[in-house]
Design a protein around this motif. Structure first.
Motif, PDB file in Angstrom:
ATOM      1  N   TYR A  18       0.881  -1.174   0.000  1.00  0.00           N
ATOM      2  CA  TYR A  18       0.000   0.000   0.000  1.00  0.00           C
ATOM      3  C   TYR A  18       0.907   1.209   0.000  1.00  0.00           C
ATOM      4  CZ  TYR A  18      -3.648  -3.223   1.511  1.00  0.00           C
ATOM      5  OH  TYR A  18      -4.531  -4.252   1.592  1.00  0.00           O
ATOM      6  N   LYS A  74       4.166   1.075   1.964  1.00  0.00           N
ATOM      7  CA  LYS A  74       4.072   0.104   3.042  1.00  0.00           C
ATOM      8  C   LYS A  74       3.856  -1.295   2.475  1.00  0.00           C
ATOM      9  CE  LYS A  74       0.628   0.169   5.982  1.00  0.00           C
ATOM     10  NZ  LYS A  74      -0.261   0.913   6.864  1.00  0.00           N
ATOM     11  N   SER A  99      -3.380  -9.425  14.346  1.00  0.00           N
ATOM     12  CA  SER A  99      -4.065  -8.367  13.602  1.00  0.00           C
ATOM     13  C   SER A  99      -3.065  -7.521  12.831  1.00  0.00           C
ATOM     14  CB  SER A  99      -4.836  -7.497  14.594  1.00  0.00           C
ATOM     15  OG  SER A  99      -5.591  -6.561  13.894  1.00  0.00           O
ATOM     16  N   GLY A 100      -3.410  -7.212  11.598  1.00  0.00           N
ATOM     17  CA  GLY A 100      -2.553  -6.358  10.786  1.00  0.00           C
ATOM     18  C   GLY A 100      -1.426  -7.086  10.093  1.00  0.00           C
ATOM     19  N   CYS A 101      -1.456  -8.424  10.101  1.00  0.00           N
ATOM     20  CA  CYS A 101      -0.336  -9.159   9.532  1.00  0.00           C
ATOM     21  C   CYS A 101      -0.501  -9.392   8.035  1.00  0.00           C
ATOM     22  CB  CYS A 101      -0.169 -10.500  10.246  1.00  0.00           C
ATOM     23  SG  CYS A 101      -1.570 -11.589   9.982  1.00  0.00           S
ATOM     24  N   GLY A 102      -1.629  -8.978   7.456  1.00  0.00           N
ATOM     25  CA  GLY A 102      -1.767  -9.088   6.004  1.00  0.00           C
ATOM     26  C   GLY A 102      -2.656 -10.223   5.531  1.00  0.00           C
ATOM     27  N   LYS A 103      -3.436 -10.804   6.414  1.00  0.00           N
ATOM     28  CA  LYS A 103      -4.328 -11.897   6.003  1.00  0.00           C
ATOM     29  C   LYS A 103      -5.369 -11.393   5.004  1.00  0.00           C
ATOM     30  CE  LYS A 103      -5.802 -12.448  10.231  1.00  0.00           C
ATOM     31  NZ  LYS A 103      -5.081 -11.396  10.935  1.00  0.00           N
ATOM     32  N   SER A 104      -6.028 -10.307   5.391  1.00  0.00           N
ATOM     33  CA  SER A 104      -7.058  -9.774   4.488  1.00  0.00           C
ATOM     34  C   SER A 104      -6.443  -9.335   3.169  1.00  0.00           C
ATOM     35  CB  SER A 104      -7.764  -8.591   5.132  1.00  0.00           C
ATOM     36  OG  SER A 104      -8.388  -8.972   6.323  1.00  0.00           O
ATOM     37  N   SER A 105      -5.287  -8.696   3.258  1.00  0.00           N
ATOM     38  CA  SER A 105      -4.644  -8.225   2.034  1.00  0.00           C
ATOM     39  C   SER A 105      -4.361  -9.385   1.095  1.00  0.00           C
ATOM     40  CB  SER A 105      -3.338  -7.509   2.363  1.00  0.00           C
ATOM     41  OG  SER A 105      -3.580  -6.440   3.230  1.00  0.00           O
ATOM     42  N   GLN A 138     -14.535  -8.749   5.628  1.00  0.00           N
ATOM     43  CA  GLN A 138     -14.355  -8.721   7.076  1.00  0.00           C
ATOM     44  C   GLN A 138     -15.441  -7.891   7.746  1.00  0.00           C
ATOM     45  OE1 GLN A 138     -10.414  -7.580   8.145  1.00  0.00           O
ATOM     46  NE2 GLN A 138     -10.739  -7.916  10.317  1.00  0.00           N
ATOM     47  N   HIS A 170      -9.703 -15.522  13.657  1.00  0.00           N
ATOM     48  CA  HIS A 170      -8.919 -15.260  14.862  1.00  0.00           C
ATOM     49  C   HIS A 170      -9.173 -16.332  15.915  1.00  0.00           C
ATOM     50  CE1 HIS A 170      -6.835 -11.600  14.043  1.00  0.00           C
ATOM     51  NE2 HIS A 170      -7.921 -11.066  13.507  1.00  0.00           N
TER      52      HIS A 170
END
Ligand SMILES: Nc1ncnc2c1ncn2[C@@H]1O[C@H](COP(=O)(O)OP(=O)(O)OP(=O)(O)O)[C@@H](O)[C@H]1O
Ligand SMILES: [Mg+2]
Lengths: 434, 276
Positions: B38, B41, B63-69, B116, B229
């Motif tokens: 992104y 980043k 959280s924030g580790c890039g799973k959704s990405s 999500q 999670h």
């Protein structure tokens, strides 16, 4: 490890918050007072404006009429007795009105006096008589009673706009005329009646014969063109720019230019219309078609900006949702984004249209300021529009045009208010669905 | 992998190379060297992973580790995000997903996604579910659409609650109901691969059980990638588990092995609750 509960340092968050609270509430109260003040001030100015316009203009909805006994001389109207419309149309009705006036005031003999006498009724009184005769020709040969409009000066006198105590040379109406009017009043031959002419006639040099219908028609035809062009092009441009173009330097440039266009003085659009539509494309002057084109150009930036803002405010998650089930971009835009953005787009459009309805400067440039007495029948008939009509009347010296100016402003405001009401209604309708 | 280490089963905490076998014997989608940025980043870094036919694979991680990405890459939903760049190779049945000639509309119909954050259309519950089948022409008649809507809502475990309110706006449902509505909407178009981003985050145990049942049903025919999670959920529904950490794919393996014998220190910390 936790000094919050320590005996020597009783940190009481509640106390701290309470101390700040008083200040925060004060600030809030101050802000509310300021807001209230602003609203009250705004309302006060609005009511002042409305009051001044209404108090000046409401009398224009009434007009002084004089009751006349007219002998319908068959020899003048229909000498051959054929009831031929053309012959009857061409007869001298003004003369009959004058004759009737002479009969009512038989003591008037001198030419000058007669002229003053004739001035009591409108020079258009003959048209009223003609209308009456053409509608029932049976009355030919008889004497009929007919209400005809009084002259604007008599009208002003009746409405109390002329000061009788002023010296004669300072008013538009002579002492002798005032005496005649008073006699008519005594005979119950003069009264204020509802002024239908004001709503059905076009412009006229005579205030008592002037109306706004032609201007309303002109405004209508002009705005139809404006709405069709500006709404479709504005929405299409906004959708294309917002949804389909990539964000790059070119689209930035376009955006900046559109914002600049919105700030261009409206008269410049008039010059543009004159140069492009009339001089280059050779379209006729003074017609609603050109007026509509010019106003469309003028309102386009407003509509584009409002529509883009409306599109931007549609949450991206809706777009994701649509794309996620396999909608194409066009389907996403037309099925989900556009319906959501519609209320905002409509509001922008109607504000733009209201602006266009009230605009006169650019229309002056393309010749819609000409004196036009007949209501236009289409997009290419010469016409004028409401604000220009107001401008023309405000420029006229007759006292009677002052109240008509205000009355026309009232009509214009009524249209504007109903358009804004429509915007609210449409908004509600589109929003109520979800 | 730190082969020189005395303890062969433990891997150095700093090593960021994927531990375990990221391949699948019968892959539906293969991802190689995938990175997502992104702007400047980096959200996902050099990830290799196969998604097998008829398998359920769970993506876990803090959280924030890039799973959704990563998940959004699989049906090119990242295309719509301004400033998001995806690199690497994705192949579904051998076809390059990011080929300019790839038909994204068809791809997204085949690879469905449950986001999500529940995002129902601001339309009626019925229209929410019926939208996909309608645009794809999956049912010719109104009755056909109604049938799809009913079965989809039933499979998502929402039917009983909404069957009398199908004309109410989808946005008026509760958070958990909206989540199930989005599941129903996604499965209404019969996707062959279903991407689910925390589909049960707002659900009670019973509704969760229903969704997990649905996942079991779907996996008989289709592939499912689920971000969760809940370790228990991953353990219950998935055959394989992939652990992400700060954009790196740290460990992949059969679910029971990852949970019982994690090889990487980070995985172990996460699973045992020391991290994340
Ligand atoms: N649209 C975006 N624009 C910019 N950065 C983003 C965007 N989406 C995600 N990121 C960044 O990418 C990184 C990974 O985000 P991602 O949403 O993939 O995490 P996640 O693993 O799904 O987390 P969570 O479990 O909280 O959902 C985060 O650091 C986030 O800040
Ligand atoms: Mg996520």
């Amino acid at each position: 490890m936790n000094n919050r509960g320590g005996a020597d340092m009783p940190v009481d968050t509640t106390q701290i918050i309470k101390r700040t609270l008083a200040r925060r509430y004060r600030r809030e109260a101050r802000f509310r007072r300021m807001g209230l003040f602003a609203v009250v001030l705004g309302l006060a100015f609005l009511s002042l404006l409305l009051f001044s316009i209404v108090s000046k203009g409401y009398t224009a909805f009434w007009q002084t009429f004089v009751l006349m006994d007219v002998h319908l001389d068959a020899g003048v109207i229909d000498p051959e007795g054929t009831l031929d419309q053309e012959v009857m149309f061409a007869a001298d009705y003004g003369g009959m009105i004058k004759a009737s006036l002479r009969d009512t005031f038989p003591e008037v003999t001198q030419r000058r006096e007669k002229r003053d006498l004739y001035r009591l009724v409108s020079s258009g009184a003959g048209f009223y008589l003609r209308e009456e005769v053409l509608q029932n020709p049976d009355a030919i040969g008889k004497t009929i009673q007919i209400w005809v409009p009084a002259d604007d000066d008599v009208d002003m006198l009746m409405k109390g706009h002329f000061d009788r105590d002023k010296p004669e040379e300072d008013r538009r109406i002579k002492d002798q005329q005032i005496a005649w009017v008073d006699r008519l009043v005594d005979q119950n031959r003069i009264e204020l009646r509802f002024n239908t002419t004001f709503f059905t006639a076009g412009d006229s040099r005579e205030p008592e014969l002037a109306g706004i219908w032609a201007a309303v028609c002109g405004s209508f035809f002009t705005l139809v063109i404006t709405l069709l062009l500006a709404f479709t092009m504005g929405v299409a441009t906004a959708v294309y720019l917002e949804e389909f173009t990539p964000k790059n330097r070119w689209t930035d440039l376009i955006e900046v230019n559109i914002n600049n266009l919105a700030a261009v003085p409206s008269i410049v659009y008039g010059l543009l219309g004159l140069a492009v539509f009339i001089n280059f494309f050779g379209l006729p002057r003074s017609v609603p078609l050109v007026g509509g084109l010019v106003l469309a150009l003028m309102t386009l930036p407003t509509i584009i900006i409002a529509s883009r803002a409306a599109l931007k405010s549609v949450p991206p998650s809706i777009r994701d949702a649509a794309l996620g089930v396999g909608a194409s971009k066009t389907e996403m835009v037309f099925h989900h984004v556009l319906p959501q953005a519609m209320p905002g787009m409509l509001t922008g459009t109607i504000i733009g249209m209201a602006q266009a309805l009230g605009e006169s400067a650019p229309l002056l440039m393309i010749g819609m300021v000409a004196f036009i007495a007949d209501a236009p029948g289409g997009f290419t008939d010469p016409s004028t529009v409401l604000p220009v009509q107001i401008y023309l009347w405000a420029d006229s010296p007759e006292r009677a045009f002052v109240e008509r100016t205000s009355a026309a402003i009232m009509i214009l405001l009524a249209f504007l208010f109903s358009m804004n009401g429509l915007a609210v209604l449409l908004r509600k309708r589109f929003e109520r669905r979800w | 992998m730190n082969q020189g280490s005395a303890d062969k089963t433990r891997v150095d905490r700093t090593a960021r190379k994927t531990v375990g076998d990221f391949t699948h014997p019968d892959p539906r989608i293969t991802c190689r060297n995938v990175s997502v940025h992104y702007g400047d980043k980096c959200a996902v870094r050099n990830v290799d992973l196969d998604i097998g036919r008829n398998e359920v694979i769970a993506l876990i991680g803090p959280s924030g580790c890039g799973k959704s990405s990563f998940l959004r890459c699989l049906n090119r939903m990242n295309d719509t995000i301004e400033g998001c760049r995806v690199s690497g190779e994705f192949r579904m049945d051998g076809n390059d997903l990011y080929d300019p000639d790839m038909d994204v509309v068809l791809l997204r119909a085949q690879v469905g996604i449950v986001f999500q954050k529940p995002n129902p259309f601001p339309k009626s519950i019925f229209d929410n579910v019926a939208y996909g089948p309608r645009i794809h022409g999956l049912a010719q008649t109104r009755a056909g659409v109604e049938e799809i809507v009913e079965t989809s809502l039933k499979r998502a475990g929402l039917w009983e609650e909404v069957k009398d309110y199908l004309n109410d706006p989808g946005t008026s449902l509760s958070g958990g109901q909206q989540q199930r509505l989005c599941v129903a909407r996604a499965i209404a178009v019969n996707p062959e691969v279903v991407l689910m981003d925390e589909p049960c985050s707002a659900l009670d145990p019973i509704a969760t059980a229903r969704i997990e049942e649905l996942i079991d049903e779907l996996s008989e025919l289709y592939s499912i990638v689920i971000v969760t999670h809940s370790m228990q959920q991953a353990a219950r529904v998935s055959e394989r588990t992939a652990y992400f950490h700060l954009g790196d794919l740290i460990e992949v393996g059969a679910t029971d092995e990852v949970f019982t014998k994690p090889q990487h220190k980070l995985t172990e910390d996460y699973i045992t609750g020391r991290f994340g």
